[in-house]
Structure formats: structure tokens, C-alpha cells
Motif scaffolding. Structure first.
Motif, PDB file in Angstrom:
ATOM      1  N   HIS A  78       0.658  -1.224  -0.247  1.00  0.00           N
ATOM      2  CA  HIS A  78      -0.014   0.410   0.038  1.00  0.00           C
ATOM      3  C   HIS A  78       0.934   1.104   0.071  1.00  0.00           C
ATOM      4  O   HIS A  78       1.879   1.367   0.744  1.00  0.00           O
ATOM      5  CB  HIS A  78      -0.821  -0.132   1.574  1.00  0.00           C
ATOM      6  CG  HIS A  78      -1.840  -0.947   1.065  1.00  0.00           C
ATOM      7  ND1 HIS A  78      -2.497  -1.438   2.259  1.00  0.00           N
ATOM      8  CD2 HIS A  78      -2.388  -1.845   0.197  1.00  0.00           C
ATOM      9  CE1 HIS A  78      -3.092  -2.643   2.357  1.00  0.00           C
ATOM     10  NE2 HIS A  78      -3.217  -3.229   1.005  1.00  0.00           N
ATOM     11  N   ALA A  79       0.099   2.833  -0.646  1.00  0.00           N
ATOM     12  CA  ALA A  79       1.377   3.457  -0.600  1.00  0.00           C
ATOM     13  C   ALA A  79       1.086   4.130   0.892  1.00  0.00           C
ATOM     14  O   ALA A  79      -0.186   4.427   1.276  1.00  0.00           O
ATOM     15  CB  ALA A  79       0.023   4.249  -1.363  1.00  0.00           C
ATOM     16  N   ALA A  80       1.809   4.956   1.340  1.00  0.00           N
ATOM     17  CA  ALA A  80       1.948   5.747   2.444  1.00  0.00           C
ATOM     18  C   ALA A  80       0.405   6.568   2.026  1.00  0.00           C
ATOM     19  O   ALA A  80      -0.126   6.992   1.561  1.00  0.00           O
ATOM     20  CB  ALA A  80       2.603   6.737   2.996  1.00  0.00           C
ATOM     21  N   LEU A  81       0.010   7.189   3.790  1.00  0.00           N
ATOM     22  CA  LEU A  81      -0.915   7.827   4.238  1.00  0.00           C
ATOM     23  C   LEU A  81      -0.538   9.329   4.236  1.00  0.00           C
ATOM     24  O   LEU A  81       0.408   9.257   4.938  1.00  0.00           O
ATOM     25  CB  LEU A  81      -1.124   7.265   5.078  1.00  0.00           C
ATOM     26  CG  LEU A  81      -2.694   8.171   5.937  1.00  0.00           C
ATOM     27  CD1 LEU A  81      -3.416   7.597   5.526  1.00  0.00           C
ATOM     28  CD2 LEU A  81      -3.189   7.798   7.219  1.00  0.00           C
ATOM     29  N   PRO A  82      -0.906  10.385   2.909  1.00  0.00           N
ATOM     30  CA  PRO A  82      -0.777  11.447   3.311  1.00  0.00           C
ATOM     31  C   PRO A  82      -1.515  11.959   4.085  1.00  0.00           C
ATOM     32  O   PRO A  82      -2.752  11.842   5.245  1.00  0.00           O
ATOM     33  CB  PRO A  82      -0.984  12.238   1.912  1.00  0.00           C
ATOM     34  CG  PRO A  82      -2.574  10.804   1.545  1.00  0.00           C
ATOM     35  CD  PRO A  82      -1.691   9.938   2.266  1.00  0.00           C
TER      36      PRO A  82
ATOM     37  N   THR B 114      -3.047  -6.219  -8.365  1.00  0.00           N
ATOM     38  CA  THR B 114      -2.786  -5.913  -7.107  1.00  0.00           C
ATOM     39  C   THR B 114      -0.655  -6.230  -6.475  1.00  0.00           C
ATOM     40  O   THR B 114      -0.970  -6.665  -5.403  1.00  0.00           O
ATOM     41  CB  THR B 114      -3.687  -7.305  -6.676  1.00  0.00           C
ATOM     42  OG1 THR B 114      -3.064  -8.581  -6.931  1.00  0.00           O
ATOM     43  CG2 THR B 114      -5.001  -7.384  -6.860  1.00  0.00           C
ATOM     44  N   SER B 115      -0.019  -6.289  -7.590  1.00  0.00           N
ATOM     45  CA  SER B 115       0.899  -6.995  -6.986  1.00  0.00           C
ATOM     46  C   SER B 115       2.326  -6.139  -7.605  1.00  0.00           C
ATOM     47  O   SER B 115       3.122  -6.042  -7.302  1.00  0.00           O
ATOM     48  CB  SER B 115       0.996  -8.520  -8.523  1.00  0.00           C
ATOM     49  OG  SER B 115       1.777  -7.808  -9.732  1.00  0.00           O
ATOM     50  N   GLU B 116       1.459  -5.042  -7.631  1.00  0.00           N
ATOM     51  CA  GLU B 116       2.192  -3.612  -8.336  1.00  0.00           C
ATOM     52  C   GLU B 116       2.990  -3.293  -6.644  1.00  0.00           C
ATOM     53  O   GLU B 116       1.903  -2.965  -5.710  1.00  0.00           O
ATOM     54  CB  GLU B 116       1.456  -2.673  -8.687  1.00  0.00           C
ATOM     55  CG  GLU B 116       2.498  -1.397  -8.420  1.00  0.00           C
ATOM     56  CD  GLU B 116       1.744   0.019  -9.225  1.00  0.00           C
ATOM     57  OE1 GLU B 116       2.459   1.082  -9.007  1.00  0.00           O
ATOM     58  OE2 GLU B 116       0.697   0.549  -9.663  1.00  0.00           O
ATOM     59  N   GLN B 117       3.660  -2.754  -6.713  1.00  0.00           N
ATOM     60  CA  GLN B 117       4.799  -2.704  -5.311  1.00  0.00           C
ATOM     61  C   GLN B 117       4.682  -0.715  -4.973  1.00  0.00           C
ATOM     62  O   GLN B 117       4.908  -0.115  -5.098  1.00  0.00           O
ATOM     63  CB  GLN B 117       6.397  -2.254  -5.292  1.00  0.00           C
ATOM     64  CG  GLN B 117       6.408  -4.032  -5.098  1.00  0.00           C
ATOM     65  CD  GLN B 117       5.897  -4.862  -3.994  1.00  0.00           C
ATOM     66  OE1 GLN B 117       6.324  -4.451  -2.694  1.00  0.00           O
ATOM     67  NE2 GLN B 117       5.025  -5.702  -4.615  1.00  0.00           N
ATOM     68  N   LEU B 118       3.531  -0.716  -4.480  1.00  0.00           N
ATOM     69  CA  LEU B 118       2.515   0.603  -4.235  1.00  0.00           C
ATOM     70  C   LEU B 118       3.560   1.565  -3.226  1.00  0.00           C
ATOM     71  O   LEU B 118       3.379   2.832  -3.962  1.00  0.00           O
ATOM     72  CB  LEU B 118       1.309   1.077  -4.295  1.00  0.00           C
ATOM     73  CG  LEU B 118      -0.553   0.062  -4.813  1.00  0.00           C
ATOM     74  CD1 LEU B 118      -1.261  -0.067  -4.256  1.00  0.00           C
ATOM     75  CD2 LEU B 118       0.148   1.024  -5.943  1.00  0.00           C
ATOM     76  N   ALA B 119       3.914   0.691  -2.507  1.00  0.00           N
ATOM     77  CA  ALA B 119       4.733   1.648  -1.666  1.00  0.00           C
ATOM     78  C   ALA B 119       6.924   2.485  -2.105  1.00  0.00           C
ATOM     79  O   ALA B 119       6.707   3.181  -1.866  1.00  0.00           O
ATOM     80  CB  ALA B 119       5.333   1.273  -0.615  1.00  0.00           C
ATOM     81  N   GLU B 120       6.172   1.852  -3.328  1.00  0.00           N
ATOM     82  CA  GLU B 120       7.455   2.313  -3.811  1.00  0.00           C
ATOM     83  C   GLU B 120       6.669   2.982  -5.451  1.00  0.00           C
ATOM     84  O   GLU B 120       7.752   3.985  -5.803  1.00  0.00           O
ATOM     85  CB  GLU B 120       8.070   0.920  -4.364  1.00  0.00           C
ATOM     86  CG  GLU B 120       9.697   1.016  -5.613  1.00  0.00           C
ATOM     87  CD  GLU B 120      10.023  -0.146  -6.188  1.00  0.00           C
ATOM     88  OE1 GLU B 120      10.743   0.107  -6.812  1.00  0.00           O
ATOM     89  OE2 GLU B 120      10.098  -0.827  -5.330  1.00  0.00           O
ATOM     90  N   ALA B 121       5.890   2.995  -5.707  1.00  0.00           N
ATOM     91  CA  ALA B 121       5.279   3.422  -6.939  1.00  0.00           C
ATOM     92  C   ALA B 121       5.288   4.522  -6.657  1.00  0.00           C
ATOM     93  O   ALA B 121       5.253   6.211  -7.524  1.00  0.00           O
ATOM     94  CB  ALA B 121       4.444   2.632  -7.166  1.00  0.00           C
ATOM     95  N   PHE B 122       4.742   4.590  -5.059  1.00  0.00           N
ATOM     96  CA  PHE B 122       4.536   6.284  -4.915  1.00  0.00           C
ATOM     97  C   PHE B 122       4.906   7.472  -3.863  1.00  0.00           C
ATOM     98  O   PHE B 122       5.538   6.411  -2.745  1.00  0.00           O
ATOM     99  CB  PHE B 122       2.153   6.334  -4.425  1.00  0.00           C
ATOM    100  CG  PHE B 122       1.398   5.979  -5.298  1.00  0.00           C
ATOM    101  CD1 PHE B 122       1.003   7.114  -5.967  1.00  0.00           C
ATOM    102  CD2 PHE B 122       1.077   4.645  -5.991  1.00  0.00           C
ATOM    103  CE1 PHE B 122      -0.421   6.861  -6.910  1.00  0.00           C
ATOM    104  CE2 PHE B 122       0.569   4.663  -6.756  1.00  0.00           C
ATOM    105  CZ  PHE B 122      -0.221   5.787  -7.794  1.00  0.00           C
TER     106      PHE B 122
END
Length: 303
Positions: A244-248, A277-285
């Protein structure tokens, strides 16, 4: 530019059918970074109109991407979608939702949200809407968007009127088995999901994921994409293992800087076979203190 809300319906339909660049919204400030370049290609490329790479130089990616979203403070809420391909994409059968039950739209039954009534939504782009190569579209979720960002959004995904240059921002369509948001502050501040998907509109045919973002931690069943064990769909990454991406914080936005790191490009439920669902969102955003709705993120690669 004449505010779109004041155009006769026939003129609006004609505009949508021939547009080769994304709508800039009524009262747009005219900044070319908001509307993106004009397309010189005919029609969408890729599978199912996904806008995949066609003749000439390949695009930066083979389908549309969610590139920025602002979830707090509520009046500033927006979602930004970018076309990194080298072809124009017709969005007539593209949808956006913040609820994990979005795939149930294919059943032909009323859309009963598993989350928060009025805050969750499932909306469709107006027929004939197109997005040019390299261009962005901005969707507002609150009536305060123009006052906060000093520009108009292209569409609104709430049924509460969103002011736009003296008129009103065009609304996304509420499909027969979907729903516009009916309250202010639709994107949950402490964690949620957003999915862009394609569906033919034929009952029984499967949805195809285009892009997916989840932010925050400890998300509930309605706040993640998980179609594992749903008839017709392939298994997806266990929600407990998804990145998951971080919480802004209030006033910040989530900004995509990497194109789908770690994503599996075969054997998934995506529009071109990807497993979104496999994307590394923490790295992407990354979290940014300078939201830029309608402008291509400066941290993204260029052609």
C-alpha cells in the motif's frame, strides 16, 4: 473558453465525439500542462481499447495509470489519470470506484455497497470522452476543488455540484448499477482504495482492471481489490500481502513516480493480463507537499 455547463447538449455531444485531447473543464486556466498534448493518432490501441503501444515509438506504459490523488483536506480532493501510451484512448467503457465490490456491476443487480453509503462510488466516464497520448484528466470529489487549486477539474465524481469558472464541472455518469458519491469528502482519509477498470456493459462479462491504488494500513474487505474465488477471475495477491502507498497528511497528495514496480504482467485480471494487485505501491508513490492536479508529475519518466 465557454463553460461546458452552458453548452447545449447537442454541442457537448459533438465535442465529446471529436475531441482529441482531454477535457480541461469549464473555466480552465488554459495551462497546456493541464490538458496535455493533442493526439494525432486515430483510435485507441492495445487490447480492448486499452491504448497499448502502436506504430512508431512505444509508450512509457501500455495502459492508463492513476498518477496522483489527494484525500485530505476534503475540499481539495482529486484523482488524476494519465495516458502514458502513444495512442488516444476512448474512455466510454472505463469506470472508477473506491469499493472492493466494484466487480459486482457485471451481475445486473443493484449496486449495494459494502462500505459507507454516500461516501463510496462507482462511476463511468461520459460516452465519447477521450484522452490523448501524454495527457491527464483530473476528477474532483468536492465542491471546494476550484477554490483550493485555482483551476477547474475535468469531471466530478460526486453529485454535489462542483463550481467551475462560473458554471459547474461535468459529472461522471452514474451507471445503471453504480453510484455517484452523495456526500462531501469521498476518499477516506485514513486508508482506502481506488480502481480504474474497463467493462463492456454486457451483463455476465468480466471487468478488466486498468490500475489500482490502495493507501494506509489495516484496510477492510471493501477497501482492497480481491477477486480471488470470485467465479471467472484469476487469483490475486492476498490482501494481507499487498503493498500500500503511504498515508498523506492534510494538504499533501500521493504522487506516482515509478511506473508499476514489481507488477506481474501475465496471468492477472488486468486489461492486458497484468495483476494490478501485485504492484509495489509503496515504491510507486511518494507523498508530496505540492499537489499538481492536471500536470504530469515531474518525477515520472519522459519520452
Amino acid at each position: 473558453m465557454i463553460p461546458m455547463a452552458r453548452w447545449p447538449s447537442v454541442a457537448l455531444a459533438l465535442f465529446l465525439s471529436v475531441a482529441t485531447a482531454p477535457l480541461t473543464g469549464c473555466g480552465s486556466d488554459g495551462d497546456s500542462s493541464s490538458s496535455g498534448p493533442t493526439s494525432n493518432t486515430g483510435g485507441a490501441g492495445g487490447a480492448g481499447g486499452a491504448g497499448g503501444a502502436g506504430a512508431g515509438e512505444p509508450g512509457l506504459a501500455d495502459h492508463l495509470l492513476i498518477t496522483e490523488l489527494m484525500i485530505s483536506n476534503d475540499p481539495a480532493e482529486f484523482v488524476e489519470i494519465w495516458n502514458p501510451t502513444n495512442a488516444e484512448v476512448d474512455l466510454s467503457d472505463y469506470y472508477l470506484s473506491d469499493n472492493g465490490d466494484y466487480h459486482r456491476i457485471t451481475s445486473g443487480q443493484p449496486f449495494v455497497l459494502a462500505g459507507s453509503p454516500g461516501l463510496d462510488f462507482l462511476v463511468q466516464f461520459p460516452a465519447g470522452t477521450k484522452i490523448a497520448p501524454g495527457a491527464t484528466l483530473t476528477l474532483a470529489g468536492h465542491a471546494g476543488f476550484e477554490a483550493q487549486h485555482k483551476r477547474c477539474a475535468d469531471f466530478a465524481f460526486t453529485n454535489i455540484p462542483v463550481p467551475c469558472g462560473g458554471g459547474t464541472t461535468p459529472m461522471m455518469r452514474e451507471p445503471q448499477h453504480g453510484a455517484l458519491g452523495t456526500k462531501a469528502g469521498l476518499l477516506t482519509n485514513d486508508g482506502e482504495m481506488l480502481v480504474l477498470f474497463q467493462w463492456s456493459g454486457v451483463v455476465g462479462e468480466l471487468v478488466k482492471d486498468v490500475d489500482y491504488v490502495a493507501w494506509g494500513e489495516d484496510l477492510g474487505a471493501s477497501e482492497v481489490v480481491n477477486k480471488t474465488n470470485v467465479p471467472g477471475y484469476l487469483a490475486e495477491v492476498d490482501p494481507n500481502l499487498q503493498s500500500h502507498a503511504a498515508l498523506p497528511a492534510p494538504g499533501q497528495s500521493l504522487e506516482r513516480c515509478v511506473i508499476e514496480p514489481g507488477e506481474t504482467d501475465k496471468g492477472g485480471n488486468g486489461i492486458l493480463g497484468h495483476d494490478e494487485t501485485s504492484e509495489q505501491l509503496a515504491e510507486a508513490f511518494r507523498v508530496t507537499t505540492s499537489p499538481t492536479p492536471g500536470a504530469t508529475n515531474p518525477c515520472l519518466p519522459t519520452r
